[in-house]
Motif scaffolding. Structure first.
Motif, PDB file in Angstrom:
ATOM      1  N   GLY A  47      -5.287  -7.078   3.898  1.00 36.80           N
ATOM      2  CA  GLY A  47      -6.164  -5.937   3.700  1.00 36.80           C
ATOM      3  C   GLY A  47      -6.057  -4.913   4.812  1.00 36.80           C
ATOM      4  N   SER A  48      -6.011  -5.366   6.069  1.00 42.23           N
ATOM      5  CA  SER A  48      -5.959  -4.419   7.181  1.00 42.23           C
ATOM      6  C   SER A  48      -4.639  -3.670   7.227  1.00 42.23           C
ATOM      7  CB  SER A  48      -6.185  -5.149   8.509  1.00 42.23           C
ATOM      8  OG  SER A  48      -5.175  -6.112   8.738  1.00 42.23           O
ATOM      9  N   GLY A  49      -3.530  -4.356   6.891  1.00 43.33           N
ATOM     10  CA  GLY A  49      -2.236  -3.677   6.844  1.00 43.33           C
ATOM     11  C   GLY A  49      -2.211  -2.596   5.770  1.00 43.33           C
ATOM     12  N   ALA A  50      -2.740  -2.915   4.600  1.00 40.35           N
ATOM     13  CA  ALA A  50      -2.803  -1.935   3.518  1.00 40.35           C
ATOM     14  C   ALA A  50      -3.762  -0.804   3.851  1.00 40.35           C
ATOM     15  CB  ALA A  50      -3.229  -2.625   2.222  1.00 40.35           C
ATOM     16  N   LEU A  51      -4.832  -1.139   4.542  1.00 41.57           N
ATOM     17  CA  LEU A  51      -5.865  -0.156   4.845  1.00 41.57           C
ATOM     18  C   LEU A  51      -5.336   0.971   5.722  1.00 41.57           C
ATOM     19  CD1 LEU A  51      -8.914   0.431   4.478  1.00 41.57           C
ATOM     20  CD2 LEU A  51      -9.303  -0.826   6.603  1.00 41.57           C
ATOM     21  N   ILE A  52      -4.612   0.639   6.779  1.00 41.50           N
ATOM     22  CA  ILE A  52      -4.149   1.668   7.702  1.00 41.50           C
ATOM     23  C   ILE A  52      -3.152   2.598   7.023  1.00 41.50           C
ATOM     24  CG2 ILE A  52      -2.299   0.233   8.663  1.00 41.50           C
ATOM     25  CD1 ILE A  52      -4.477   2.807  10.533  1.00 41.50           C
ATOM     26  N   VAL A  53      -2.287   2.048   6.161  1.00 44.57           N
ATOM     27  CA  VAL A  53      -1.327   2.896   5.445  1.00 44.57           C
ATOM     28  C   VAL A  53      -2.043   3.814   4.475  1.00 44.57           C
ATOM     29  CG1 VAL A  53       0.592   2.881   3.809  1.00 44.57           C
ATOM     30  CG2 VAL A  53       0.570   1.273   5.724  1.00 44.57           C
ATOM     31  N   ALA A  54      -3.001   3.281   3.729  1.00 43.94           N
ATOM     32  CA  ALA A  54      -3.757   4.104   2.779  1.00 43.94           C
ATOM     33  C   ALA A  54      -4.505   5.225   3.508  1.00 43.94           C
ATOM     34  CB  ALA A  54      -4.728   3.235   1.995  1.00 43.94           C
ATOM     35  N   LEU A  55      -5.069   4.923   4.672  1.00 44.83           N
ATOM     36  CA  LEU A  55      -5.794   5.947   5.423  1.00 44.83           C
ATOM     37  C   LEU A  55      -4.854   7.040   5.925  1.00 44.83           C
ATOM     38  CD1 LEU A  55      -8.359   3.828   7.473  1.00 44.83           C
ATOM     39  CD2 LEU A  55      -8.839   5.380   5.572  1.00 44.83           C
ATOM     40  N   TYR A  56      -3.630   6.689   6.295  1.00 48.23           N
ATOM     41  CA  TYR A  56      -2.654   7.706   6.709  1.00 48.23           C
ATOM     42  C   TYR A  56      -2.378   8.667   5.560  1.00 48.23           C
ATOM     43  CZ  TYR A  56      -1.303   5.755  11.265  1.00 48.23           C
ATOM     44  OH  TYR A  56      -1.287   5.346  12.566  1.00 48.23           O
ATOM     45  N   VAL A  57      -2.248   8.123   4.365  1.00 46.99           N
ATOM     46  CA  VAL A  57      -1.972   8.985   3.210  1.00 46.99           C
ATOM     47  C   VAL A  57      -3.203   9.823   2.872  1.00 46.99           C
ATOM     48  CG1 VAL A  57      -1.187   9.048   0.812  1.00 46.99           C
ATOM     49  CG2 VAL A  57      -0.293   7.306   2.355  1.00 46.99           C
ATOM     50  N   ALA A 108       0.823  -1.209   0.000  1.00 51.05           N
ATOM     51  CA  ALA A 108       0.000   0.000   0.000  1.00 51.05           C
ATOM     52  C   ALA A 108       0.852   1.250   0.000  1.00 51.05           C
ATOM     53  CB  ALA A 108      -0.927  -0.002   1.215  1.00 51.05           C
ATOM     54  N   GLY A 109       1.980   1.211   0.718  1.00 49.88           N
ATOM     55  CA  GLY A 109       2.865   2.369   0.730  1.00 49.88           C
ATOM     56  C   GLY A 109       3.426   2.670  -0.647  1.00 49.88           C
ATOM     57  N   GLN A 110       3.892   1.630  -1.338  1.00 50.63           N
ATOM     58  CA  GLN A 110       4.415   1.824  -2.693  1.00 50.63           C
ATOM     59  C   GLN A 110       3.333   2.312  -3.644  1.00 50.63           C
ATOM     60  OE1 GLN A 110       6.157  -1.892  -3.906  1.00 50.63           O
ATOM     61  NE2 GLN A 110       8.119  -1.399  -2.964  1.00 50.63           N
ATOM     62  N   TRP A 111       2.192   1.684  -3.584  1.00 51.86           N
ATOM     63  CA  TRP A 111       1.084   2.019  -4.486  1.00 51.86           C
ATOM     64  C   TRP A 111       0.607   3.448  -4.241  1.00 51.86           C
ATOM     65  CZ3 TRP A 111      -3.734  -1.705  -5.068  1.00 51.86           C
ATOM     66  CH2 TRP A 111      -4.419  -1.381  -6.250  1.00 51.86           C
ATOM     67  N   SER A 112       0.517   3.851  -2.978  1.00 49.29           N
ATOM     68  CA  SER A 112       0.064   5.205  -2.650  1.00 49.29           C
ATOM     69  C   SER A 112       1.036   6.256  -3.174  1.00 49.29           C
ATOM     70  CB  SER A 112      -0.093   5.360  -1.134  1.00 49.29           C
ATOM     71  OG  SER A 112      -1.120   4.527  -0.633  1.00 49.29           O
ATOM     72  N   ASP A 113       2.331   5.969  -3.092  1.00 52.49           N
ATOM     73  CA  ASP A 113       3.315   6.921  -3.596  1.00 52.49           C
ATOM     74  C   ASP A 113       3.308   7.006  -5.114  1.00 52.49           C
ATOM     75  OD1 ASP A 113       4.183   7.709  -1.110  1.00 52.49           O
ATOM     76  OD2 ASP A 113       5.832   6.270  -1.013  1.00 52.49           O
ATOM     77  N   ARG A 114       2.874   5.917  -5.777  1.00 56.42           N
ATOM     78  CA  ARG A 114       2.822   5.921  -7.245  1.00 56.42           C
ATOM     79  C   ARG A 114       1.583   6.628  -7.780  1.00 56.42           C
ATOM     80  NH1 ARG A 114       3.838   0.386  -7.193  1.00 56.42           N
ATOM     81  NH2 ARG A 114       1.763   0.034  -8.034  1.00 56.42           N
ATOM     82  N   ALA A 128      -8.709  -1.223  -2.922  1.00 52.04           N
ATOM     83  CA  ALA A 128      -8.210  -2.597  -2.968  1.00 52.04           C
ATOM     84  C   ALA A 128      -8.120  -3.201  -1.569  1.00 52.04           C
ATOM     85  CB  ALA A 128      -6.844  -2.628  -3.650  1.00 52.04           C
ATOM     86  N   ALA A 129      -7.671  -2.406  -0.601  1.00 47.28           N
ATOM     87  CA  ALA A 129      -7.533  -2.896   0.770  1.00 47.28           C
ATOM     88  C   ALA A 129      -8.889  -3.297   1.346  1.00 47.28           C
ATOM     89  CB  ALA A 129      -6.874  -1.835   1.644  1.00 47.28           C
ATOM     90  N   MET A 130      -9.902  -2.451   1.126  1.00 46.18           N
ATOM     91  CA  MET A 130     -11.239  -2.790   1.614  1.00 46.18           C
ATOM     92  C   MET A 130     -11.755  -4.061   0.949  1.00 46.18           C
ATOM     93  SD  MET A 130     -13.272   0.837   2.150  1.00 46.18           S
ATOM     94  CE  MET A 130     -12.971   1.465   0.486  1.00 46.18           C
ATOM     95  N   ALA A 131     -11.482  -4.209  -0.342  1.00 48.18           N
ATOM     96  CA  ALA A 131     -11.945  -5.391  -1.067  1.00 48.18           C
ATOM     97  C   ALA A 131     -11.276  -6.663  -0.544  1.00 48.18           C
ATOM     98  CB  ALA A 131     -11.678  -5.225  -2.558  1.00 48.18           C
ATOM     99  N   VAL A 132      -9.945  -6.608  -0.364  1.00 49.07           N
ATOM    100  CA  VAL A 132      -9.217  -7.793   0.116  1.00 49.07           C
ATOM    101  C   VAL A 132      -9.646  -8.146   1.533  1.00 49.07           C
ATOM    102  CG1 VAL A 132      -6.935  -8.673   0.733  1.00 49.07           C
ATOM    103  CG2 VAL A 132      -7.235  -7.385  -1.389  1.00 49.07           C
ATOM    104  N   PHE A 133      -9.811  -7.137   2.397  1.00 49.73           N
ATOM    105  CA  PHE A 133     -10.254  -7.374   3.763  1.00 49.73           C
ATOM    106  C   PHE A 133     -11.631  -8.034   3.773  1.00 49.73           C
ATOM    107  CE2 PHE A 133     -12.193  -5.753   7.796  1.00 49.73           C
ATOM    108  CZ  PHE A 133     -11.346  -6.407   8.677  1.00 49.73           C
ATOM    109  N   THR A 134     -12.530  -7.555   2.899  1.00 47.46           N
ATOM    110  CA  THR A 134     -13.880  -8.120   2.818  1.00 47.46           C
ATOM    111  C   THR A 134     -13.847  -9.564   2.336  1.00 47.46           C
ATOM    112  OG1 THR A 134     -14.801  -5.928   2.361  1.00 47.46           O
ATOM    113  CG2 THR A 134     -16.167  -7.823   1.804  1.00 47.46           C
ATOM    114  N   VAL A 135     -13.040  -9.833   1.313  1.00 50.35           N
ATOM    115  CA  VAL A 135     -12.906 -11.212   0.816  1.00 50.35           C
ATOM    116  C   VAL A 135     -12.368 -12.114   1.929  1.00 50.35           C
ATOM    117  CG1 VAL A 135     -11.666 -12.705  -0.788  1.00 50.35           C
ATOM    118  CG2 VAL A 135     -12.641 -10.549  -1.599  1.00 50.35           C
ATOM    119  N   GLY A 136     -11.403 -11.605   2.690  1.00 51.11           N
ATOM    120  CA  GLY A 136     -10.869 -12.379   3.802  1.00 51.11           C
ATOM    121  C   GLY A 136     -11.930 -12.723   4.833  1.00 51.11           C
ATOM    122  N   LEU A 137     -12.806 -11.763   5.125  1.00 49.82           N
ATOM    123  CA  LEU A 137     -13.908 -12.018   6.061  1.00 49.82           C
ATOM    124  C   LEU A 137     -14.830 -13.112   5.532  1.00 49.82           C
ATOM    125  CD1 LEU A 137     -14.824  -8.333   7.004  1.00 49.82           C
ATOM    126  CD2 LEU A 137     -13.805 -10.021   8.542  1.00 49.82           C
TER     127      LEU A 137
END
Length: 462
Positions: free
Chosen positions: A127-137, A81-87, A96-105
């Motif tokens: 998903g949760s790891g990506a989610l928190i980074v995306a929300l920070y950005v 998520a950090g790399q993707w957000s910077d790009r 994507a993070a919300m989607a992956v987290f939902t699929v995991g549930l």
């Protein structure tokens, strides 16, 4: 890596919000809070019902893997998520993070075997790891810097209500309906939270794209995978018994440090002033607090004879204190620097955790332990939001994702490593025999807490 370009000022043409509930960002605030709340609820709920799940799926032998796989996946999700957000900005990784987290549930909810359930847990961690980074950005792009302490304080408070209602609610659902519905129910809530944050996604998609300073090559992902595996190995070493426990944990720690080095800002391992030290301090705080949290209810149950539900109440004390500290730091005047707040927080944390060590050693009153944990929670509450704010103040739009991921990775790695070595120390001195294990484990946590003070003194406000 760092830049003098200020962050926190939206690059879109919308007016600058004056509060975190201004019309321009109100639904973003509500949606982001809801997503963090649901992530916290899911974490606490799963911890509560895992014994039931492992029995139902005949997976007792994979009990710890259900947790360690989530942790490992979250580290990988943070880096991606950090790399993707910077790009491209945070909108796409957030979706994507919300989607992956939902699929995991859903995968975990429909699981009929422990293997499938672990796959679901892995996806939830990713998903949760990506989610928190995306929300920070998202915070960096849509909220002015002056509001960062307030919004991160709100994020911290999102953990309090789940700590109060998550375990009992999950237990009731699992017993009266089915543990599967603990996961299915969260799915509907994630969809609702996603709908609330949708206006922010639209604004972010319209913002100009900048090329991140950090490369988006595969090497970073490889390092992230290696770091995740090493962290899990440390945890397994902490849980294992016998002559190989310490060598396994130490070898895994060395590998983890090597793998984490390229995932953190340059100078982190040498405590370079500014951003590197800020990142490391987050990990030290997490290490001290969470390694204490693991053994405190255990101490009250075993040595003081409290039932499990009563011993667990002290965690609620810490959670409420954490939320109160988070709210108070958001109300401090701007003249109070972030670095001063961080130093005060480290002092409070040290006093609070040292109190637990002294309580265990001298078998002091339960009220002293509760007062100490109240102080420790306040230290975490005033410090965590300010560390997040400091990281964004040291970042530009080119490296907000990388730096936010580094902060989250330091947090996760610090807690996992300290808990693992706390377990090794606990077992090495005799465990429950005469309470020596509690004294040793809490002594290690107290040392980590005191070590945060000189580190905090090296944090510098830009």
């Amino acid at each position: 890596m760092t830049s003098s370009t200020p962050v926190g000022t939206p690059t879109s043409p919308i007016p600058i919000p004056s509060t975190i509930f201004s019309p321009q960002v109100m639904w973003t605030t509500i949606g982001a809070f809801s997503l963090i709340f649901l992530g916290a609820f899911e974490t606490l709920a799963v911890t509560t019902i895992m014994p039931t799940i492992s029995r139902d799926l005949d997976g007792e032998s994979l009990y710890s893997v259900a947790f360690s796989s989530t942790l490992a996946a979250s580290v990988i999700g943070m880096v991606l998520a950090g790399q993707w957000s910077d790009r491209t900005g945070p909108a796409k990784p957030l979706i994507a993070a919300m989607a992956v987290f939902t699929v995991g549930l859903l995968v975990a909810g429909f699981a009929g075997t422990m293997g499938v359930f672990i796959i679901g847990r892995f996806l939830q961690g990713l998903g949760s790891g990506a989610l928190i980074v995306a929300l920070y950005v998202v915070v960096a792009r849509l909220y002015p810097a002056v509001l960062h302490p307030k919004i991160f304080g709100l994020f911290a408070s999102a953990w309090v209500l789940p700590s109060l209602i998550g375990p009992p609610l999950a237990g009731v659902v699992a017993e009266q309906i089915s543990w599967h519905w603990v996961f299915f129910g969260v799915v509907f809530l994630v969809i609702a939270a996603g709908a609330a944050i949708l206006p922010a996604v639209r604004v972010l998609l319209d913002q100009p794209v900048t090329v991140g300073e950090k490369s988006s090559g595969k090497r970073a992902v490889v390092w992230a995978v290696l770091a995740a595996v090493a962290i899990v190995a440390i945890s397994l070493g902490g849980e294992s018994e016998g002559a190989f426990a310490w060598p396994l944990a130490i070898a895994a720690l060395v590998i983890a440090i090597i793998a984490l080095r390229p995932l953190l800002p340059a100078g982190s391992l040498t405590l370079r002033r500014g951003l590197p030290t800020t990142i490391v301090l987050r990990g030290v705080f997490a290490a001290a607090f969470f390694s204490t949290e693991v053994y405190l209810p255990y101490l009250l149950n075993e040595r003081y004879g409290l039932p499990a539900w009563a011993a667990g109440l002290i965690l609620t004390v810490g959670a409420v204190s954490w939320a109160t500290g988070s709210a108070l730091q958001g109300r401090l005047p701007e003249s109070v620097s972030h670095s001063h707040v961080v130093v005060v927080g480290s002092l409070l944390l040290s006093v609070g955790i040292a109190t637990q060590f002294v309580t265990a050693y001298f078998m002091l009153s339960l009220w002293i332990a509760a007062a100490g944990w109240l102080i420790a929670g306040a230290g975490m509450g005033i410090t965590f939001p300010r560390l997040s704010t400091l990281v964004l103040s040291h970042s530009s739009s080119r490296d907000q994702g990388f730096n936010s991921a580094a902060l989250s990775i330091s947090d996760a790695a610090g807690g996992a490593v300290a808990i693992a070595f706390g377990g090794l120390v606990f077992a090495a001195v005799g465990g429950l025999v005469n309470g020596a294990g509690f004294v040793a484990a809490l002594g290690l946590a107290a040392v980590l807490a005191v070590a945060s003070i000189p580190v905090a003194l090296r944090v510098r406000t830009r």
